[in-house]
Design an enzyme around this catalytic site. Structure first.
Site, PDB file in Angstrom:
ATOM      1  N   SER A 208       1.013  -0.974   0.109  1.00 59.25           N
ATOM      2  CA  SER A 208       0.052  -0.077   0.082  1.00 59.25           C
ATOM      3  C   SER A 208       0.871   1.298   0.082  1.00 59.25           C
ATOM      4  CB  SER A 208      -0.905  -0.260   1.147  1.00 59.25           C
ATOM      5  OG  SER A 208      -1.820   0.960   1.188  1.00 59.25           O
ATOM      6  N   ASN A 209       0.381   2.334   0.361  1.00 63.14           N
ATOM      7  CA  ASN A 209       1.088   3.681   0.426  1.00 63.14           C
ATOM      8  C   ASN A 209       0.554   4.453   1.611  1.00 63.14           C
ATOM      9  OD1 ASN A 209      -1.167   5.653  -0.419  1.00 63.14           O
ATOM     10  ND2 ASN A 209      -0.744   4.183  -2.320  1.00 63.14           N
ATOM     11  N   ARG A 210       1.093   5.605   1.716  1.00 67.78           N
ATOM     12  CA  ARG A 210       0.877   6.408   3.084  1.00 67.78           C
ATOM     13  C   ARG A 210      -0.552   7.316   2.959  1.00 67.78           C
ATOM     14  NH1 ARG A 210       5.223   6.550   6.558  1.00 67.78           N
ATOM     15  NH2 ARG A 210       7.284   5.856   5.604  1.00 67.78           N
ATOM     16  N   SER A 211      -1.121   7.217   1.895  1.00 71.02           N
ATOM     17  CA  SER A 211      -2.135   8.135   1.827  1.00 71.02           C
ATOM     18  C   SER A 211      -3.284   7.947   3.011  1.00 71.02           C
ATOM     19  CB  SER A 211      -2.899   7.715   0.251  1.00 71.02           C
ATOM     20  OG  SER A 211      -4.144   8.530   0.269  1.00 71.02           O
ATOM     21  N   ALA A 275      -4.913   7.390  -3.946  1.00 69.08           N
ATOM     22  CA  ALA A 275      -3.402   7.078  -4.205  1.00 69.08           C
ATOM     23  C   ALA A 275      -3.545   5.668  -4.475  1.00 69.08           C
ATOM     24  CB  ALA A 275      -2.610   7.659  -3.315  1.00 69.08           C
TER      25      ALA A 275
END
Length: 396
Positions: A208-211, A275
């Site tokens: 995943s990512n930091r969004s 994102a």
């Protein structure tokens, strides 16, 4: 921002939900409104006038016969930008529907030419009674708006039917929406994406990512406040979703693409603030992979380009806004993305800036359209959302 400098009359009639009106009064005052509380005799049995005076810093009107305030009910009715009645009891609703002005609150309501929001609160059987339904229909025909009631615990116990007064946050959201009604987004459908997506490696691990979803949610709140019909397609996030918009939850980038493909067909404005994960594992294990020593190798594949895939599905006239999150100086890449993906606007921001970003409450962005470039200072994400929408409405 919406309530700053505005005059709001808060009517409080007699019901156990009157205590929630204290929070409404406080929040309106904190938002910069001048709040005049009008308290009925029965309302004062639940919350004393001094409480509201302390919360608003203004005198409370309790009677048509208050010494020296004989015409205040007319002045307040004429000067108010908005009237909110919370709680609005079955008795009060019945009296004003029939044109009865036998106390100060009903007199102000009947003398008001402006915007009125009622927050009904009563026993669920009273709310379901045909008399109450008819009275609310009469007031709706006059242009009065309602928020709620909700389903939940009542003073007399649990209930699965409407009757409980809406919470203060919901009342404030609908009050702002009513105050701003009549703008260019009213009646338009706005689709907003928000948050990250997750791609599984096994039943436990993900990519995943930091969004955080905060920027997308603030855009949805701002669009809803402007009168739009808002749908939010959101990935996994712990941020509180906006009150009012329809929320559609997704997990993976494929799910996001399918949801957006369905929603975009009727959208007047599409705001792609999500994102999505750009890569997914080629092989996803059905069982948790045990921890091992040393290194592991993953074979990855690109996920669908959700924004690009909307190009042929957008209805004619749909205003499309994308985001370009870059490190370093990425303005040229943002412009290239705007043209490549057939966007009307792109919002450029840097992932490595200290005074804003994915997980913070503030953001610093540059708004790029076909004819303009607006470099905004550091702002709260709600302020950024307002700037994005106002710029879009001017550019459209």
């Amino acid at each position: 921002m919406t309530f700053s400098g505005r005059r709001v009359v808060l009517g409080v009639s007699g019901g156990i939900a009157s205590y929630k009106a204290c929070t409404v009064a406080r929040r309106l005052t904190q938002a910069g409104a001048s709040v005049d509380v009008v308290l009925t005799t029965s309302g004062a049995e639940f919350v004393r006038p001094v409480t509201f005076e302390a919360l608003t810093g203004r005198p409370v009107l309790t009677s048509l016969w208050d010494r020296g305030r004989a015409l205040d009910h007319i002045r307040l009715a004429q000067d108010a930008d908005l009237m909110v009645v919370a709680p609005a009891t079955a008795n009060l609703i019945a009296r004003v529907a029939q044109g009865i002005a036998d106390d100060v609150l009903s007199a102000i309501l009947l003398a008001s030419p402006g915007k009125i929001l009622l927050a009904p609160a009563m026993n669920d059987k009273m709310f379901a009674n045909p008399a109450t339904t008819k009275n609310l229909d009469i007031l709706a025909a006059r242009g009065w708006k309602t928020v709620g009631p909700a389903v939940g615990d009542l003073a007399e116990g649990e209930s699965d039917q409407p009757g409980r007064m809406s919470e203060p946050e919901e009342i404030l959201v609908e009050a702002e929406r009513l105050l701003r009604s009549g703008g260019p987004l009213e009646g338009k459908r706005v689709v907003v994406t928000a948050g990250p997506t997750r791609e599984p490696l096994d039943p436990v691990r993900i990519i995943s990512n930091r969004s955080s979803g905060l920027m997308g949610f603030e855009l949805a709140r701002a669009a809803y406040a402007m009168g739009a019909e808002v749908r939010v397609v959101a990935g996994p996030t712990v941020a509180s979703p906006p009150i009012g918009p329809i929320l559609i939850r997704v997990e993976t980038t494929d799910e996001l693409a399918r949801a957006v493909a369905e929603e975009v067909q009727e959208a007047d404005m599409l705001i792609m603030a999500a994102a999505p994960a750009d890569y997914a594992a080629v092989d996803v294990s059905t069982e948790k992979k045990p921890r091992g020593e040393g290194t592991i190798s993953l074979v990855m594949k690109s996920t669908p380009d959700v924004l690009q895939s909307t190009s042929g599905r957008r209805k004619v006239g749909c205003y499309c806004i994308g985001f370009a999150l870059e490190t370093g100086d990425g303005l040229d890449r943002a412009r290239e993305k705007m043209h490549k993906k057939n966007l009307d606007m792109i919002v450029y921001n840097r992932a490595d800036q200290e005074d804003g970003g994915m997980e913070g409450r503030n953001n610093k962005v540059v708004l790029l359209t076909g004819s303009s470039e607006k470099d905004l200072p550091v702002m709260s994400k709600r302020e950024v959302a307002e700037e994005i929408l106002q710029t879009a409405l001017i550019d459209a």
